[in-house]
Structures are given as C-alpha cells and as structure tokens.
Design a protein around this motif. Structure first.
Motif, PDB file in Angstrom:
ATOM      1  N   GLU A 106      -0.332  -3.350   9.257  1.00 16.23           N
ATOM      2  CA  GLU A 106      -1.355  -3.619   8.255  1.00 16.23           C
ATOM      3  C   GLU A 106      -1.875  -2.328   7.627  1.00 16.23           C
ATOM      4  N   ASP A 107      -2.079  -1.315   8.446  1.00 18.35           N
ATOM      5  CA  ASP A 107      -2.537  -0.027   7.917  1.00 18.35           C
ATOM      6  C   ASP A 107      -1.521   0.539   6.924  1.00 18.35           C
ATOM      7  N   ALA A 108      -0.241   0.445   7.285  1.00 15.67           N
ATOM      8  CA  ALA A 108       0.797   0.948   6.388  1.00 15.67           C
ATOM      9  C   ALA A 108       0.836   0.151   5.091  1.00 15.67           C
ATOM     10  N   MET A 109       0.723  -1.181   5.204  1.00 13.07           N
ATOM     11  CA  MET A 109       0.763  -2.022   4.008  1.00 13.07           C
ATOM     12  C   MET A 109      -0.468  -1.792   3.134  1.00 13.07           C
ATOM     13  N   SER A 110      -1.610  -1.587   3.741  1.00  9.74           N
ATOM     14  CA  SER A 110      -2.824  -1.319   2.967  1.00  9.74           C
ATOM     15  C   SER A 110      -2.673  -0.053   2.146  1.00  9.74           C
ATOM     16  N   GLU A 111      -2.074   0.961   2.741  1.00 14.68           N
ATOM     17  CA  GLU A 111      -1.848   2.218   2.019  1.00 14.68           C
ATOM     18  C   GLU A 111      -0.859   2.029   0.878  1.00 14.68           C
ATOM     19  N   GLY A 118      -4.610  -3.769  -3.232  1.00 14.26           N
ATOM     20  CA  GLY A 118      -4.930  -3.730  -1.818  1.00 14.26           C
ATOM     21  C   GLY A 118      -4.268  -4.814  -0.994  1.00 14.26           C
ATOM     22  N   PHE A 119      -4.464  -4.687   0.330  1.00 13.94           N
ATOM     23  CA  PHE A 119      -3.930  -5.672   1.272  1.00 13.94           C
ATOM     24  C   PHE A 119      -4.949  -5.897   2.377  1.00 13.94           C
ATOM     25  N   ASP A 120      -5.160  -7.146   2.722  1.00 12.94           N
ATOM     26  CA  ASP A 120      -6.065  -7.535   3.800  1.00 12.94           C
ATOM     27  C   ASP A 120      -5.453  -8.756   4.475  1.00 12.94           C
ATOM     28  N   HIS A 121      -5.384  -8.741   5.810  1.00 13.81           N
ATOM     29  CA  HIS A 121      -4.647  -9.823   6.473  1.00 13.81           C
ATOM     30  C   HIS A 121      -5.349 -11.176   6.340  1.00 13.81           C
ATOM     31  N   ASN A 122      -6.675 -11.199   6.230  1.00 13.37           N
ATOM     32  CA  ASN A 122      -7.355 -12.476   6.008  1.00 13.37           C
ATOM     33  C   ASN A 122      -7.020 -13.044   4.631  1.00 13.37           C
ATOM     34  N   ALA A 123      -7.036 -12.166   3.627  1.00 15.31           N
ATOM     35  CA  ALA A 123      -6.663 -12.590   2.278  1.00 15.31           C
ATOM     36  C   ALA A 123      -5.203 -13.029   2.235  1.00 15.31           C
ATOM     37  N   GLU A 325       6.673   5.330  14.447  1.00 13.92           N
ATOM     38  CA  GLU A 325       8.014   4.844  14.135  1.00 13.92           C
ATOM     39  C   GLU A 325       7.973   3.588  13.263  1.00 13.92           C
ATOM     40  N   VAL A 326       7.146   2.632  13.639  1.00 12.72           N
ATOM     41  CA  VAL A 326       7.148   1.372  12.901  1.00 12.72           C
ATOM     42  C   VAL A 326       6.455   1.514  11.548  1.00 12.72           C
ATOM     43  N   THR A 327       5.515   2.447  11.431  1.00  9.77           N
ATOM     44  CA  THR A 327       4.939   2.730  10.115  1.00  9.77           C
ATOM     45  C   THR A 327       6.033   3.165   9.150  1.00  9.77           C
ATOM     46  N   GLU A 328       6.946   3.967   9.642  1.00  9.21           N
ATOM     47  CA  GLU A 328       8.079   4.414   8.833  1.00  9.21           C
ATOM     48  C   GLU A 328       8.936   3.237   8.394  1.00  9.21           C
ATOM     49  N   VAL A 329       9.121   2.271   9.274  1.00 10.18           N
ATOM     50  CA  VAL A 329       9.926   1.095   8.933  1.00 10.18           C
ATOM     51  C   VAL A 329       9.288   0.326   7.779  1.00 10.18           C
ATOM     52  N   VAL A 330       7.994   0.048   7.862  1.00  9.57           N
ATOM     53  CA  VAL A 330       7.308  -0.694   6.805  1.00  9.57           C
ATOM     54  C   VAL A 330       7.370   0.065   5.485  1.00  9.57           C
ATOM     55  N   ARG A 331       7.104   1.355   5.513  1.00  6.75           N
ATOM     56  CA  ARG A 331       7.137   2.156   4.287  1.00  6.75           C
ATOM     57  C   ARG A 331       8.531   2.177   3.677  1.00  6.75           C
ATOM     58  N   ARG A 363       3.248  -7.126  -5.332  1.00  5.55           N
ATOM     59  CA  ARG A 363       2.685  -8.231  -4.562  1.00  5.55           C
ATOM     60  C   ARG A 363       3.800  -9.084  -3.966  1.00  5.55           C
ATOM     61  N   ILE A 364       4.881  -9.283  -4.695  1.00  3.80           N
ATOM     62  CA  ILE A 364       6.011 -10.056  -4.184  1.00  3.80           C
ATOM     63  C   ILE A 364       6.670  -9.323  -3.020  1.00  3.80           C
ATOM     64  N   VAL A 365       6.886  -8.032  -3.190  1.00  2.00           N
ATOM     65  CA  VAL A 365       7.481  -7.232  -2.117  1.00  2.00           C
ATOM     66  C   VAL A 365       6.570  -7.240  -0.895  1.00  2.00           C
ATOM     67  N   CYS A 366       5.272  -7.123  -1.121  1.00  8.31           N
ATOM     68  CA  CYS A 366       4.295  -7.173  -0.034  1.00  8.31           C
ATOM     69  C   CYS A 366       4.384  -8.515   0.698  1.00  8.31           C
ATOM     70  N   ASP A 367       4.453  -9.612  -0.046  1.00 13.01           N
ATOM     71  CA  ASP A 367       4.558 -10.931   0.576  1.00 13.01           C
ATOM     72  C   ASP A 367       5.781 -11.005   1.482  1.00 13.01           C
ATOM     73  N   TYR A 368       6.888 -10.456   1.009  1.00 15.27           N
ATOM     74  CA  TYR A 368       8.131 -10.534   1.775  1.00 15.27           C
ATOM     75  C   TYR A 368       8.073  -9.666   3.031  1.00 15.27           C
ATOM     76  N   VAL A 369       7.670  -8.420   2.876  1.00 14.91           N
ATOM     77  CA  VAL A 369       7.646  -7.504   4.020  1.00 14.91           C
ATOM     78  C   VAL A 369       6.573  -7.933   5.025  1.00 14.91           C
TER      79      VAL A 369
END
Length: 399
Positions: A106-111, A118-123, A325-331, A363-369
């Motif tokens: 979530e931190d990586a996606m928010s950045e 932006g990104f928020d897991h509740n939203a 490591e996993v932050t790198e994967v998301v990015r 936003r589409i890429v965010c939804d998928y990842v």
C-alpha cells in the motif's frame, strides 16, 4: 432483541440500482453473501497480513484476518443489541482493497499514485464492490446497500469536515467519484455496526499479531511477561495451570488477552450508549464522537503493546528486508504496465482503450496491480521482468 439504535434492514436506504427484495434473506445478509462470493474476497487468502503469504502455513493472511474480524464483530454486535449481519458484512469487506504485500504494498502504491489522485485501501475496497467486481448482468460491482457501503468507506470515522473539506489528506479519487453519485454522508460518523467492525479489526490484529510474532520467533513469551495485559494473562495461566506445556500456555494466555479486549469494548460501549440514548441509527451517526471504543486505560496499554510489536515484529530485520524487496516488485510492475499497457491481460484492454488520459490509465493499472495476490505478483514479476522469484523465499521463517 435489537436496540433502537441498531441498523434496521427494513429501513435500509437501499441500493444504487434497485432490486427485488429477497424472500428469505435480509438486505444485509444478502450483502454479506455477495462479499463472500466476490473474487476479491477469495484473493485475500494469498495476500499478506504481516508475513509474506508463502512464509508459513500458520501465519494469518488477509483472508483469515478478515474472518477473525467478522467473528469478533458478530460477537460485539450481538452483545450490544446491534445488527450482526451488517457488522459482519462490513468486517468481511474491510480489507478487500489491500494490495499484495500488505501495508508495504500500500505504501508503494500510494507513492506511485500520488500524481494521479492517490491510493487508499478503504477507498479501493469501495471501488472493488461498486465497480471492479463484474459478474452481474444489471450493474458493475456488488450493488451493496447504502449502509454497508457507508461502513466500508468510513468505519474509522468521518472523512470530511462539516464544510465538505477533507479532514486529513485530499479525498481519494476512488471515494470522491462514487460519493458524487451516491452520497455516503462522509461528514458524519458511521453506524454503530460499522464502528464495531472497526474496533473488531483492532481486537483481531492485536491478538493474532502476538500469536504470529511468537510463532516466528521474533520475540518470546518472556518478552510478553513484561508488557501490560499480556504479562498478567501469562501470570494468571501460570497460577492456574502450573507446568503447562509451552503451546497450551501461549494459547491460554493470549485468549485471555482477547477476552480482556472484547469485555472492555462491551462495557465501554454499553456505558456510552446508555448515556447518549440515541433514538435510532442516524442518531449514532450524528453524535459527533465515536461511540464504540476501548477504555482510556486499555487504549494506553494497547499502545505499549503496539509499540513493542512495531519495533520487534513490523520492523524486524528480516521483515524490513522483505519490505524492500516487495516494494521493488510493486514499483516495477506498475512502471511496466504504464509504459506498455498492451502487457495487461486481454480483459483489461477495453478499459485501457477508454482511458482518456494518463491519470485514467494509472487508475486502471493501479486496479490491476492492487488486485494481485502476493504469489501472482511475484510470478508476474519473474515472467515479465526476468527476475528470480525464488530469491524472495530466503526470508521464510519456520512454521
């Protein structure tokens, strides 16, 4: 019997798309069932809670966490005379919007999404149940009731001030877009049932993170003897069951910790509800304060435990190494799909074709990842970028 301030399914504000009422399920029971059958709910079984999903069979995942939260929510709601079905539905849905790799993802996606709303897991959970689940002939999403959607959006408290301005950061785009067509009263507190789901989340993770931390070996029972709540719980077990074997001793102590939290919430909530005397569910929303909470004393003691968990578990060396490591994967995955949207699966390409600008594409890429499980994200990273996914297993702990 339910209390006068409980959510009444017969008085529900309904669904965005009207549907025929079920002859054998209440609207909130129907919401719960739709959430359980959602694709996003099934994917939670391979999403991180604290430890990466493949690190051991005994650690909590987002799915088992959500089930535990729902169990606590039903218990609390029943004890307080609230609608147990609504509390359960909100609890089951509360983490649907989490990315792979837990809060690290979530931190990586928010950045990554900062330039695009932006990104928020509740939203994101709200976006999943209102748009991304596409199984029904008549609508996108699950078409949940207003009360369940409200609980998903703001179970942690109001999001907007009375003048409509965001209370913290900018209103997440996913939430703003839906709220524009279906007002969820973002200026008020949520129902008592939603507040129950929120504190059930706290009860569940405070309890099971202690279990998982002990199993991982990141700290010991002796460490917990020095903490409030946990120390007295172990001492009580030792006095009642001297010489009990280690695993039974651990379980007996931590279930006492669980009981302390649940009983505290019930006592405080009953006291506050009796003092406030809300006439109905909307009166709870307009009290201007959270009605379901821990006592001040227990809250202070839980802060000590949370600080301990933060330093000894969430920021343990091997956990921090995995976070990097996993932050790198998301990015890497986000960057790849943004640069080459044709890499996305075929069923997403219609959305890409309709994207009017870079923000819409993001936003589409965010939804998928964000929808990926831990294992699928690692597999796709290895497949598309040639990385060695086996390297992520070096931090596996025994279970």
């Amino acid at each position: 019997m339910t209390a006068p301030f409980a959510a009444d399914p017969a008085q529900s504000r309904g669904r965005l798309f009207p549907e025929r009422i079920s002859t054998f399920r209440s609207p909130f029971q129907r919401d719960r069932d739709r959430i359980i059958h959602a694709s996003a709910f099934r994917r939670l079984k391979h999403k991180t809670q604290v430890f990466i999903e493949h690190e051991g069979d005994y650690y909590r995942t987002r799915l088992t966490h959500s089930i535990e939260v729902a169990q606590v929510a039903r218990t609390l709601a029943g004890a307080l005379g609230l609608n147990t079905d609504l509390a359960e539905a909100i609890a089951l849905a509360h983490d649907l919007g989490h990315t792979p790799f837990g809060h690290t993802g979530e931190d990586a996606m928010s950045e990554l999404m900062a330039p695009y709303g932006g990104f928020d897991h509740n939203a994101q959970a709200l976006r999943i149940v209102t748009a991304l689940e596409r199984h029904y002939a008549d609508f996108d999403g699950l078409n949940l009731t207003w009360e369940t959607l409200e609980g998903i959006a703001k179970h942690n408290g109001p999001i907007l001030a009375a003048d409509g301005s965001p209370l913290k950061e900018a209103l997440p785009v996913a939430l703003a877009e839906y709220n524009a067509q279906h007002d969820l009263w973002l200026q008020t507190y949520a129902s008592a049932e939603a507040q129950v789901a929120a504190i059930a989340d706290d009860v569940a993770y405070n309890h099971h993170d202690l279990h998982d931390g002990l199993r991982s070996g990141l700290f010991s029972e002796e460490d917990l003897m020095a903490l409030p709540i946990t120390g007295p719980a172990f001492a009580e077990v030792d006095a009642q069951y001297p010489g009990l074997d280690r695993m039974r001793r651990r379980h007996e102590a931590l279930r006492r910790v669980f009981g302390v939290m649940v009983e505290d919430v019930i006592l405080v909530a009953n006291t506050r509800l009796q003092a406030a005397e809300p006439a109905d569910a909307d009166a709870v929303r307009h009290l201007g304060t959270k009605i379901i909470r821990f006592s001040d004393r227990l809250f202070r003691e839980l802060k000590v435990i949370r600080h301990f968990l933060f330093t000894r578990m969430y920021r343990a060396e091997r956990v921090v190494a995995m976070r990097a490591e996993v932050t790198e994967v998301v990015r890497d995955l986000f960057t790849l799909y943004m640069g080459d949207p044709a890499t996305l699966p075929e069923e997403w390409r219609g959305d890409v074709a309709r994207a009017g600008d870079e923000a819409a594409l993001a936003r589409i890429v965010c939804d998928y990842v964000a929808g990926m499980t831990d294992r699928f994200a690692l597999q796709e990273h290895a497949r598309l970028l040639g990385s060695d996914s086996a390297r992520f297993t070096r931090y596996i702990v025994s279970g």
